[in-house]
Design a protein around this motif. Sequence first.
Motif, PDB file in Angstrom:
ATOM      1  N   VAL A  20     -24.543  24.933 -25.302  1.00 37.23           N
ATOM      2  CA  VAL A  20     -25.117  26.322 -25.713  1.00 37.23           C
ATOM      3  C   VAL A  20     -25.637  26.568 -26.877  1.00 37.23           C
ATOM      4  N   ILE A  21     -25.253  25.924 -27.928  1.00 38.64           N
ATOM      5  CA  ILE A  21     -25.761  26.024 -29.084  1.00 38.64           C
ATOM      6  C   ILE A  21     -27.078  25.115 -29.323  1.00 38.64           C
ATOM      7  N   ALA A  24     -29.725  27.479 -27.877  1.00 35.67           N
ATOM      8  CA  ALA A  24     -29.866  28.834 -28.517  1.00 35.67           C
ATOM      9  C   ALA A  24     -30.469  28.420 -29.973  1.00 35.67           C
ATOM     10  N   ARG A  27     -34.409  27.874 -30.344  1.00 32.99           N
ATOM     11  CA  ARG A  27     -35.196  29.259 -30.082  1.00 32.99           C
ATOM     12  C   ARG A  27     -34.888  30.237 -31.113  1.00 32.99           C
ATOM     13  N   LEU A  28     -33.838  30.042 -32.243  1.00 38.66           N
ATOM     14  CA  LEU A  28     -33.453  31.030 -33.453  1.00 38.66           C
ATOM     15  C   LEU A  28     -34.396  30.534 -34.450  1.00 38.66           C
ATOM     16  N   THR A  55     -26.374  31.785 -37.720  1.00 44.14           N
ATOM     17  CA  THR A  55     -25.984  30.441 -37.390  1.00 44.14           C
ATOM     18  C   THR A  55     -24.471  30.128 -37.968  1.00 44.14           C
ATOM     19  N   THR A 193     -34.498  39.999 -29.308  1.00 44.64           N
ATOM     20  CA  THR A 193     -34.190  38.508 -28.955  1.00 44.64           C
ATOM     21  C   THR A 193     -33.511  37.935 -29.969  1.00 44.64           C
ATOM     22  N   LEU A 197     -29.550  36.306 -29.355  1.00 38.76           N
ATOM     23  CA  LEU A 197     -29.289  34.860 -29.404  1.00 38.76           C
ATOM     24  C   LEU A 197     -28.329  34.603 -30.412  1.00 38.76           C
ATOM     25  N   VAL A 200     -24.869  35.299 -28.153  1.00 40.09           N
ATOM     26  CA  VAL A 200     -24.579  34.039 -27.750  1.00 40.09           C
ATOM     27  C   VAL A 200     -23.973  32.848 -28.528  1.00 40.09           C
ATOM     28  N   VAL A 201     -24.738  32.712 -29.794  1.00 43.51           N
ATOM     29  CA  VAL A 201     -24.158  31.825 -30.627  1.00 43.51           C
ATOM     30  C   VAL A 201     -22.671  32.139 -31.148  1.00 43.51           C
ATOM     31  N   THR A 204     -19.882  31.620 -28.806  1.00 42.61           N
ATOM     32  CA  THR A 204     -19.255  30.312 -28.585  1.00 42.61           C
ATOM     33  C   THR A 204     -18.190  29.949 -29.904  1.00 42.61           C
ATOM     34  N   PRO A 238     -25.495  24.641 -34.919  1.00 44.23           N
ATOM     35  CA  PRO A 238     -26.964  25.743 -34.900  1.00 44.23           C
ATOM     36  C   PRO A 238     -27.665  25.503 -36.171  1.00 44.23           C
TER      37      PRO A 238
END
Length: 335
Positions: A20-21, A24, A27-28, A55, A193, A197, A200-201, A204, A238
């Motif tokens: 996942v990280i 993401a 895109r970050l 991050t 956006t 993100l 989501v990060v 986790t 991240p």
Amino acid sequence: MNGPWPLWPSVIALAVAVIVIVFAGSRLARTADELADRTGLGEAVAGAVFLGAVTSLPGIVTTATGALEGDAAFALANPVGGIALQTVWLAIADLLYRRANLEHAAASLENLLQSIVLIALLALPVVAFATPQLQVGWVHPVTILIPVFYLYGLRLVRRMHDAPMWKPIRTNETREDNPAEEGTGSLARLWITFAALGLVVGTTGWIIGRAGLGVIAATGWPSGITGFTVTTAITSLPELIVLIAAIRMGALTLGVANIIGGNVFDVLTLSVADAFYLNGTIYSAAGATSLVLLGGTLLITAVLAAGLLLRDRRGVGFEGVSIPVIYAATIVLAL
């Protein structure tokens, strides 16, 4: 609190968190680079504030989870280990950027000042370890001072960005922070956006915290070492992904600022650890190992600041060699 997760579910959860990280993180980097241009803040400030905060979210949630579970050594080692390992990422990135030393090419006074602020912030927990009897409620006064010093440090960085009194010498290898062409999407959509993100990060982080505690319970590994190495390696991904993506985009200052700004933000996580540890001050319960890890991280940060100041032209300068060695030596001393 629920009991610790079994070993294999914990290992699987950590692996899923890595996937996942990775997705993401890349895109970050693109989103933050465009925000830096569209808002006029520049790569150094945007990397330190926007990317540094987002991050760091997995590490913050992991630390809070460990503190609530009553594992002081794990809760303190995770943010300190994040600072150390994320600095090691810069040394690794030097190998990827072949044209010159990364700290030389990403010449930025803001990044240098951030490193100095980081050293000052890391000195505060040393004072807390030496005075565990001081308490305000159940936390140490340093827990309150760290956010104050952090905000003042950001004010100094912004002031330096707006009116610098010194300038690094530009060379053929120096990469300028030149805004890209205007993006096609709206600024509001860009912020949405970035926030999505970040969510989501950040989510986790809880998974990593629970899984890390599960690994400790199942294997008997020392909490401090596990927090400094295993969970930190994942919560710091991240920063690594964003750093690599930024280098590929040519946004070198953004990539370095993401690491240093994330490190500065990670010191705030020490306040989170103390606030969520409800059995008194966390510094009185963490043990001597945490102080060893903190001392090694201070030394790593000082070497990074020296590298940013001296700006060795070689692809891997003295800091690129010294930082991984100090990191490994710190782990050996803490065992």
